[in-house]
Design a protein around this motif. Structure first.
Motif, mmCIF file in Angstrom:
data_model
loop_
_atom_site.group_PDB
_atom_site.id
_atom_site.type_symbol
_atom_site.label_atom_id
_atom_site.label_comp_id
_atom_site.label_asym_id
_atom_site.label_seq_id
_atom_site.Cartn_x
_atom_site.Cartn_y
_atom_site.Cartn_z
ATOM 1 N N GLY A 110 0.790 -1.223 0.155
ATOM 2 C CA GLY A 110 0.047 -0.098 -0.029
ATOM 3 C C GLY A 110 0.963 1.253 0.155
ATOM 4 N N ALA A 111 0.097 2.409 0.153
ATOM 5 C CA ALA A 111 0.888 3.455 0.160
ATOM 6 C C ALA A 111 0.927 4.133 1.763
ATOM 7 C CB ALA A 111 0.003 4.687 -0.515
ATOM 8 N N PRO A 112 1.914 4.891 2.000
ATOM 9 C CA PRO A 112 1.732 5.448 3.501
ATOM 10 C C PRO A 112 0.609 6.213 3.807
ATOM 11 C CG PRO A 112 3.731 6.439 2.049
ATOM 12 C CD PRO A 112 2.648 5.606 1.084
ATOM 13 N N GLY A 113 0.224 6.951 4.780
ATOM 14 C CA GLY A 113 -0.889 7.370 5.283
ATOM 15 C C GLY A 113 -1.074 8.964 4.694
ATOM 16 N N PRO A 114 -1.979 9.773 4.937
ATOM 17 C CA PRO A 114 -2.088 10.677 4.211
ATOM 18 C C PRO A 114 -1.770 12.047 4.840
ATOM 19 C CG PRO A 114 -4.213 10.259 5.512
ATOM 20 C CD PRO A 114 -3.344 9.081 5.747
ATOM 21 N N THR A 115 -1.218 11.843 5.988
ATOM 22 C CA THR A 115 -0.722 13.094 6.575
ATOM 23 C C THR A 115 0.785 13.397 6.425
ATOM 24 O OG1 THR A 115 0.328 12.059 8.621
ATOM 25 C CG2 THR A 115 -2.151 12.298 8.547
ATOM 26 N N LEU A 116 1.105 14.578 6.720
ATOM 27 C CA LEU A 116 2.744 15.169 6.679
ATOM 28 C C LEU A 116 3.640 14.421 7.318
ATOM 29 C CD1 LEU A 116 4.154 17.775 5.341
ATOM 30 C CD2 LEU A 116 3.774 18.600 7.702
ATOM 31 N N GLN A 117 3.236 13.858 8.584
ATOM 32 C CA GLN A 117 3.945 12.985 9.161
ATOM 33 C C GLN A 117 4.313 11.487 8.522
ATOM 34 O OE1 GLN A 117 5.185 13.346 13.086
ATOM 35 N NE2 GLN A 117 6.606 12.117 11.988
ATOM 36 N N ASP A 118 3.022 11.071 8.017
ATOM 37 C CA ASP A 118 3.359 9.739 7.382
ATOM 38 C C ASP A 118 4.274 10.025 6.268
ATOM 39 O OD1 ASP A 118 1.432 8.472 8.943
ATOM 40 O OD2 ASP A 118 -0.211 9.138 7.648
ATOM 41 N N TYR A 119 4.224 11.286 5.470
ATOM 42 C CA TYR A 119 5.091 11.231 4.575
ATOM 43 C C TYR A 119 6.632 11.331 4.709
ATOM 44 C CZ TYR A 119 6.913 13.226 -0.057
ATOM 45 O OH TYR A 119 7.660 13.332 -1.260
ATOM 46 N N VAL A 120 6.758 12.161 5.571
ATOM 47 C CA VAL A 120 8.223 12.264 5.974
ATOM 48 C C VAL A 120 8.724 10.838 6.548
ATOM 49 C CG1 VAL A 120 9.641 13.372 8.119
ATOM 50 C CG2 VAL A 120 7.859 14.831 6.716
ATOM 51 N N GLY A 129 13.280 14.339 9.892
ATOM 52 C CA GLY A 129 11.957 14.073 10.694
ATOM 53 C C GLY A 129 11.236 15.282 10.801
ATOM 54 N N ILE A 130 9.963 15.333 11.721
ATOM 55 C CA ILE A 130 9.102 16.314 11.841
ATOM 56 C C ILE A 130 8.877 16.378 13.327
ATOM 57 C CG2 ILE A 130 7.266 14.672 11.581
ATOM 58 C CD1 ILE A 130 5.767 17.348 10.262
ATOM 59 N N ALA A 131 8.936 17.537 13.937
ATOM 60 C CA ALA A 131 8.983 17.943 15.125
ATOM 61 C C ALA A 131 8.204 19.236 15.579
ATOM 62 C CB ALA A 131 9.975 17.541 15.911
ATOM 63 N N ALA A 132 7.708 19.783 16.578
ATOM 64 C CA ALA A 132 7.257 21.152 16.889
ATOM 65 C C ALA A 132 8.411 21.823 17.526
ATOM 66 C CB ALA A 132 5.975 21.023 17.769
ATOM 67 N N ASP A 133 8.541 23.269 17.158
ATOM 68 C CA ASP A 133 9.825 23.924 17.801
ATOM 69 C C ASP A 133 9.011 24.410 19.228
ATOM 70 O OD1 ASP A 133 8.096 26.005 17.265
ATOM 71 O OD2 ASP A 133 9.319 26.731 15.522
ATOM 72 N N ALA A 134 9.841 25.535 19.976
ATOM 73 C CA ALA A 134 9.210 25.887 21.177
ATOM 74 C C ALA A 134 8.053 26.853 21.037
ATOM 75 C CB ALA A 134 10.367 26.664 21.602
ATOM 76 N N ASN A 135 7.761 27.203 19.640
ATOM 77 C CA ASN A 135 6.536 28.197 19.409
ATOM 78 C C ASN A 135 5.310 27.092 19.108
ATOM 79 O OD1 ASN A 135 7.593 30.538 19.938
ATOM 80 N ND2 ASN A 135 8.720 30.537 17.903
ATOM 81 N N GLY A 136 5.567 25.905 18.904
ATOM 82 C CA GLY A 136 4.539 24.788 18.529
ATOM 83 C C GLY A 136 4.332 24.875 16.978
ATOM 84 N N ILE A 142 14.892 18.424 6.336
ATOM 85 C CA ILE A 142 14.941 17.719 5.147
ATOM 86 C C ILE A 142 16.572 17.912 4.491
ATOM 87 C CG2 ILE A 142 14.441 19.964 3.804
ATOM 88 C CD1 ILE A 142 13.229 18.453 1.539
ATOM 89 N N HIS A 143 16.837 16.662 3.883
ATOM 90 C CA HIS A 143 18.476 16.728 3.319
ATOM 91 C C HIS A 143 18.648 18.036 2.407
ATOM 92 C CE1 HIS A 143 22.093 15.254 1.627
ATOM 93 N NE2 HIS A 143 22.244 14.623 2.715
ATOM 94 N N GLN A 144 19.750 18.564 2.703
ATOM 95 C CA GLN A 144 20.279 19.565 1.674
ATOM 96 C C GLN A 144 20.068 19.247 0.237
ATOM 97 O OE1 GLN A 144 23.947 20.785 3.909
ATOM 98 N NE2 GLN A 144 25.120 18.993 2.842
ATOM 99 N N GLN A 145 20.453 18.019 0.004
ATOM 100 C CA GLN A 145 20.695 17.544 -1.558
ATOM 101 C C GLN A 145 19.160 17.186 -1.912
ATOM 102 O OE1 GLN A 145 23.823 14.834 -2.063
ATOM 103 N NE2 GLN A 145 25.351 16.174 -1.014
ATOM 104 N N ALA A 146 18.269 17.394 -1.207
ATOM 105 C CA ALA A 146 16.938 16.926 -1.742
ATOM 106 C C ALA A 146 16.413 17.919 -2.875
ATOM 107 C CB ALA A 146 15.955 16.900 -0.585
ATOM 108 N N PRO A 203 15.069 16.267 14.543
ATOM 109 C CA PRO A 203 15.021 17.089 13.350
ATOM 110 C C PRO A 203 15.166 18.573 13.562
ATOM 111 C CG PRO A 203 12.744 16.510 13.994
ATOM 112 C CD PRO A 203 13.689 15.843 14.752
ATOM 113 N N LEU A 204 15.250 19.229 14.824
ATOM 114 C CA LEU A 204 15.224 20.462 15.058
ATOM 115 C C LEU A 204 16.804 20.717 15.176
ATOM 116 C CD1 LEU A 204 12.585 21.143 18.041
ATOM 117 C CD2 LEU A 204 12.275 21.542 15.408
ATOM 118 N N ALA A 205 17.711 19.771 15.483
ATOM 119 C CA ALA A 205 18.937 19.742 15.693
ATOM 120 C C ALA A 205 19.842 19.166 14.431
ATOM 121 C CB ALA A 205 19.488 19.251 16.934
ATOM 122 N N CYS A 206 18.754 18.585 13.551
ATOM 123 C CA CYS A 206 19.455 17.888 12.411
ATOM 124 C C CYS A 206 20.657 16.879 12.735
ATOM 125 C CB CYS A 206 20.283 18.811 11.490
ATOM 126 S SG CYS A 206 19.063 19.924 10.568
#
Length: 241
Positions: A110-120, A129-136, A142-146, A203-206
């Motif tokens: 099948g395919a991944p789920g429909p959310t941003l998190q699923d795609y990442v 990855g994906i995470a919330a910063d201090a401001n939410g 994302i890799h710099q060569q993407a 992902p905030l710190a890479c």
């Protein structure tokens, strides 16, 4: 290390590549030379067995592959509808003897789920990855060569109007998993086998974030060894890692 945040908005469907199918997969992103720590000769010689993960979900795959000291590369197969979301095979196959730290392709129905998190999560060779910063606000590493233009379009569709920002990183989630596997050997400093620590890909710190109670000289030495792929947070945790 320089990271470049880019503010975007985003929502919609995605197409992922099937292993051995006609659909197109984004090409794997090669890590920049010199960015990754070198494994020791002992680690390079260590061998392990590809675990049997057929019919399991992706979360279980991660756990079993970590125990086997291997890096799973997910390949979703939208044309396989039976058992959607579960593993239908690996390459090399289960039972194969490989080097610890090797990548193993995991074919998922099948395919991944429909959310941003699923795609990442489904594109570990492109994202950190994906995470919330201090401001939410959600931050997508994302890799710099993407192919940034293409990824921004897809992410904007999947975000469905929610604010987020993109942060470019020199390594992918897959690269940082290898760092975690090295640290999990518990030989990174003298006495590491007796230390309690926790680690996660941030992902905030890479980078891999390691929470551990160790001396400042050891922290400086270990941080320098991993050349930006590791950030260390002093603190006591229960036995883990």
């Amino acid at each position: 290390m320089r990271r470049n945040p880019i503010r975007v908005l985003g929502a919609a469907a995605l197409t992922v590549l099937a292993m051995g199918a006609c659909a197109k997969q984004p090409p794997p992103v090669a890590p920049a030379a010199g960015n990754l720590p070198l494994a020791s000769p002992t680690a390079a010689a260590a061998r392990t067995t590809v675990p049997q993960v057929a019919a399991l979900g992706v979360t279980e795959v991660d756990k079993l592959f970590a125990e086997a000291k291997l890096v799973p590369i997910l390949r979703y197969h939208p044309e396989v509808l039976s058992g959607e979301g579960t593993v239908v095979g690996t390459d090399p196959p289960a039972g194969a003897i490989v080097l610890a730290g090797d990548s193993v392709t995991v074919l998922v129905a099948g395919a991944p789920g429909p959310t941003l998190q699923d795609y990442v999560n489904a594109h570990r060779e492109t994202f950190v990855g994906i995470a919330a910063d201090a401001n939410g606000v959600l931050v997508v590493g994302i890799h710099q060569q993407a192919d940034l233009a293409r990824e921004i379009e897809t992410l904007a569709q999947l975000a469905n109007g929610s604010a987020y920002r993109i942060q470019t990183c020199p390594r992918t989630f897959t690269d940082l998993q290898r760092v975690q596997l090295e640290l999990a050997r518990r030989d990174f400093v003298a006495g590491a086998d007796k230390l309690s620590f926790a680690m996660t890909v941030d992902p905030l710190a890479c980078a891999v974030r390691l929470t551990i109670d160790m001396s400042e000289p050891d922290i400086a030495q270990l941080t320098a060894r991993y050349q930006g792929a590791l950030v260390i947070q002093k603190g006591s945790v229960r036995r883990g890692g």
